[in-house]
Design a protein around this motif. Structure first.
Motif, PDB file in Angstrom:
ATOM      1  N   MET A   1       0.841  -1.202   0.000  1.00 55.85           N
ATOM      2  CA  MET A   1       0.000   0.000   0.000  1.00 55.85           C
ATOM      3  C   MET A   1       0.875   1.252   0.000  1.00 55.85           C
ATOM      4  N   GLY A   2       0.380   2.308  -0.627  1.00 58.61           N
ATOM      5  CA  GLY A   2       1.163   3.523  -0.756  1.00 58.61           C
ATOM      6  C   GLY A   2       1.122   4.381   0.499  1.00 58.61           C
ATOM      7  N   VAL A   3       1.889   5.454   0.441  1.00 56.15           N
ATOM      8  CA  VAL A   3       1.947   6.414   1.544  1.00 56.15           C
ATOM      9  C   VAL A   3       0.637   7.199   1.594  1.00 56.15           C
ATOM     10  N   GLU A   4       0.094   7.362   2.784  1.00 58.53           N
ATOM     11  CA  GLU A   4      -1.120   8.162   2.936  1.00 58.53           C
ATOM     12  C   GLU A   4      -0.795   9.612   3.265  1.00 58.53           C
ATOM     13  N   LEU A   5       0.169   9.838   4.157  1.00 57.45           N
ATOM     14  CA  LEU A   5       0.449  11.184   4.653  1.00 57.45           C
ATOM     15  C   LEU A   5       1.915  11.543   4.453  1.00 57.45           C
ATOM     16  N   SER A   6       2.144  12.659   3.773  1.00 53.83           N
ATOM     17  CA  SER A   6       3.487  13.233   3.653  1.00 53.83           C
ATOM     18  C   SER A   6       3.547  14.501   4.492  1.00 53.83           C
ATOM     19  N   VAL A   7       4.501  14.553   5.410  1.00 55.58           N
ATOM     20  CA  VAL A   7       4.714  15.738   6.241  1.00 55.58           C
ATOM     21  C   VAL A   7       5.960  16.447   5.717  1.00 55.58           C
ATOM     22  N   ILE A   8       5.816  17.714   5.354  1.00 55.40           N
ATOM     23  CA  ILE A   8       6.910  18.490   4.771  1.00 55.40           C
ATOM     24  C   ILE A   8       7.350  19.552   5.777  1.00 55.40           C
ATOM     25  N   VAL A   9       8.642  19.569   6.073  1.00 56.55           N
ATOM     26  CA  VAL A   9       9.202  20.567   6.983  1.00 56.55           C
ATOM     27  C   VAL A   9      10.225  21.396   6.213  1.00 56.55           C
ATOM     28  N   PRO A  10       9.874  22.616   5.789  1.00 58.35           N
ATOM     29  CA  PRO A  10      10.872  23.474   5.159  1.00 58.35           C
ATOM     30  C   PRO A  10      11.852  23.965   6.222  1.00 58.35           C
ATOM     31  N   ALA A  11      13.141  23.975   5.891  1.00 60.53           N
ATOM     32  CA  ALA A  11      14.141  24.320   6.900  1.00 60.53           C
ATOM     33  C   ALA A  11      15.283  25.109   6.273  1.00 60.53           C
ATOM     34  N   PHE A  12      15.687  26.163   6.967  1.00 55.07           N
ATOM     35  CA  PHE A  12      16.855  26.945   6.560  1.00 55.07           C
ATOM     36  C   PHE A  12      17.697  27.211   7.797  1.00 55.07           C
ATOM     37  N   ASN A  13      18.892  26.621   7.839  1.00 53.86           N
ATOM     38  CA  ASN A  13      19.814  26.790   8.974  1.00 53.86           C
ATOM     39  C   ASN A  13      19.122  26.506  10.306  1.00 53.86           C
ATOM     40  N   GLU A  14      18.617  25.290  10.433  1.00 48.12           N
ATOM     41  CA  GLU A  14      17.861  24.893  11.626  1.00 48.12           C
ATOM     42  C   GLU A  14      18.597  23.841  12.462  1.00 48.12           C
ATOM     43  N   GLU A  15      19.936  23.879  12.471  1.00 43.66           N
ATOM     44  CA  GLU A  15      20.680  22.860  13.204  1.00 43.66           C
ATOM     45  C   GLU A  15      20.370  22.873  14.704  1.00 43.66           C
ATOM     46  N   ARG A  16      19.983  24.008  15.241  1.00 39.57           N
ATOM     47  CA  ARG A  16      19.712  24.091  16.675  1.00 39.57           C
ATOM     48  C   ARG A  16      18.360  23.496  17.038  1.00 39.57           C
ATOM     49  N   ARG A  17      17.344  23.775  16.206  1.00 39.46           N
ATOM     50  CA  ARG A  17      15.996  23.330  16.557  1.00 39.46           C
ATOM     51  C   ARG A  17      15.608  21.997  15.940  1.00 39.46           C
ATOM     52  N   LEU A  18      16.248  21.636  14.840  1.00 39.39           N
ATOM     53  CA  LEU A  18      15.804  20.472  14.087  1.00 39.39           C
ATOM     54  C   LEU A  18      15.899  19.147  14.853  1.00 39.39           C
ATOM     55  N   PRO A  19      16.948  18.904  15.660  1.00 40.40           N
ATOM     56  CA  PRO A  19      16.964  17.632  16.388  1.00 40.40           C
ATOM     57  C   PRO A  19      15.731  17.421  17.256  1.00 40.40           C
ATOM     58  N   GLY A  20      15.307  18.442  17.982  1.00 42.62           N
ATOM     59  CA  GLY A  20      14.114  18.313  18.814  1.00 42.62           C
ATOM     60  C   GLY A  20      12.850  18.160  17.987  1.00 42.62           C
ATOM     61  N   THR A  21      12.793  18.878  16.864  1.00 44.51           N
ATOM     62  CA  THR A  21      11.631  18.793  15.984  1.00 44.51           C
ATOM     63  C   THR A  21      11.489  17.391  15.406  1.00 44.51           C
ATOM     64  N   LEU A  22      12.589  16.834  14.900  1.00 45.42           N
ATOM     65  CA  LEU A  22      12.522  15.499  14.315  1.00 45.42           C
ATOM     66  C   LEU A  22      12.211  14.448  15.368  1.00 45.42           C
ATOM     67  N   ALA A  23      12.758  14.615  16.562  1.00 50.65           N
ATOM     68  CA  ALA A  23      12.467  13.658  17.634  1.00 50.65           C
ATOM     69  C   ALA A  23      10.981  13.681  17.984  1.00 50.65           C
ATOM     70  N   ALA A  24      10.407  14.871  18.109  1.00 49.85           N
ATOM     71  CA  ALA A  24       8.989  14.983  18.449  1.00 49.85           C
ATOM     72  C   ALA A  24       8.105  14.439  17.329  1.00 49.85           C
ATOM     73  N   ALA A  25       8.427  14.795  16.088  1.00 52.21           N
ATOM     74  CA  ALA A  25       7.621  14.331  14.958  1.00 52.21           C
ATOM     75  C   ALA A  25       7.710  12.813  14.807  1.00 52.21           C
ATOM     76  N   TYR A  26       8.902  12.266  14.971  1.00 51.85           N
ATOM     77  CA  TYR A  26       9.090  10.824  14.810  1.00 51.85           C
ATOM     78  C   TYR A  26       8.332  10.054  15.891  1.00 51.85           C
ATOM     79  N   ALA A  27       8.431  10.528  17.126  1.00 51.77           N
ATOM     80  CA  ALA A  27       7.710   9.865  18.213  1.00 51.77           C
ATOM     81  C   ALA A  27       6.206   9.894  17.952  1.00 51.77           C
ATOM     82  N   TYR A  28       5.715  11.009  17.469  1.00 58.11           N
ATOM     83  CA  TYR A  28       4.279  11.140  17.199  1.00 58.11           C
ATOM     84  C   TYR A  28       3.846  10.239  16.053  1.00 58.11           C
ATOM     85  N   LEU A  29       4.583  10.258  14.959  1.00 60.79           N
ATOM     86  CA  LEU A  29       4.187   9.502  13.774  1.00 60.79           C
ATOM     87  C   LEU A  29       4.292   7.991  13.987  1.00 60.79           C
ATOM     88  N   THR A  30       5.339   7.545  14.664  1.00 66.15           N
ATOM     89  CA  THR A  30       5.501   6.101  14.857  1.00 66.15           C
ATOM     90  C   THR A  30       4.504   5.530  15.858  1.00 66.15           C
TER      91      THR A  30
END
Length: 263
Positions: A1-30
């Motif tokens: 079966m194909g993908v139902e939901l694509s979540v797009i995160v536009p990012a520009f120089n987000e090395e400080r915030r991105l680790p927390g963002t990806l951790a939160a999004a991954y925990a939620y999605l999984t």
């Protein structure tokens, strides 16, 4: 079966915030039984943003990096939509000022048949937490002008949380004129008025827009410059109004593939 939901995160120089963002999004999605993918549309960052995403992608291939030249958020979101494979696409800001938890009600509305879902920080059920008074005041002035010129009845066009049926997103972003093919070069993290153009075209095309009240938190280190960005966004709104008067949005669908500056 194909993908139902694509979540797009536009990012520009987000090395400080991105680790927390990806951790939160991954925990939620999984934690959900959705068939999903998460695409970080890297807008030409010159910090560790792409390396951080690659590290996550090695852990789970459902997290994908789109390495792009720096052309601004509008182009990054457009590229993310073009690369997405989900039946529904949602884009959200890299600081998660609108919490990731709103994916569930957004997806429910899209499944129910709405074409577009937009987060709104206005209305009885919405909340703004920690927003500086001057930013809120300038935002309300901007929105009054947007409603007067283009979008009566939509109280918040700029919340960085929006979802679409993918076919609708392709149609709308294929008709956009602002920030296309390197026009109006964007330097740094500047906020633009592309959301207004998307929603104006959506209204013109007769798409059904659901407004989702959200609790929005001001995140320290925000890259928004209220006065400078506000004036430039106002220029975008006036341009959309002029485009509409000229009938520029009445033509055929334009190709989504973008020609890079200098091509």
């Amino acid at each position: 079966m194909g993908v139902e939901l694509s979540v797009i995160v536009p990012a520009f120089n987000e090395e400080r915030r991105l680790p927390g963002t990806l951790a939160a999004a991954y925990a939620y999605l999984t934690a959900r039984d959705w068939r999903w993918e998460l695409l970080v549309a890297d807008d030409g960052s010159d910090d560790r943003t792409p390396e951080i995403v690659r590290e996550w992608s090695e852990r789970d291939a459902r997290i994908r990096l789109l390495r792009l030249p720096h052309r601004g958020k509008a182009a990054a979101v457009r590229s993310g939509i073009l690369a997405a494979s989900g039946a529904y696409v949602v884009f959200t800001d890299a600081d998660l000022s609108t919490p990731i938890d709103y994916l569930e009600p957004a997806l429910r509305l899209l499944r129910e048949g709405w074409d577009i879902v937009i987060g709104s920080r206005e209305g009885a059920l919405a909340r703004r937490i920690g927003e500086p008074w001057y930013r809120h005041a300038m935002g309300r002035i901007y929105n009054r002008l947007v409603q007067w010129l283009l979008l009566p009845g939509i109280d918040d066009t700029q919340c960085g949380f929006k979802g679409f049926r993918r076919d609708v997103a392709l149609d709308l972003f294929g008709r956009m004129l602002l920030y296309r093919n390197g026009q109006r070069p964007v330097r740094g993290p500047r906020v633009t008025g592309f959301d207004v153009e998307v929603l104006y075209i959506a209204r013109r095309r007769g798409y059904r827009i659901a407004i989702l009240p959200v609790t929005w938190r001001h995140v320290e280190g925000s890259k928004v410059r209220p006065l400078v960005d506000g004036l430039l966004m106002l220029r975008d709104v006036v341009t959309v109004r002029l485009n509409a008067w000229r009938g520029a949005y009445d033509g055929d669908l334009l190709p989504l593939e973008e020609r890079l500056p200098g091509d």
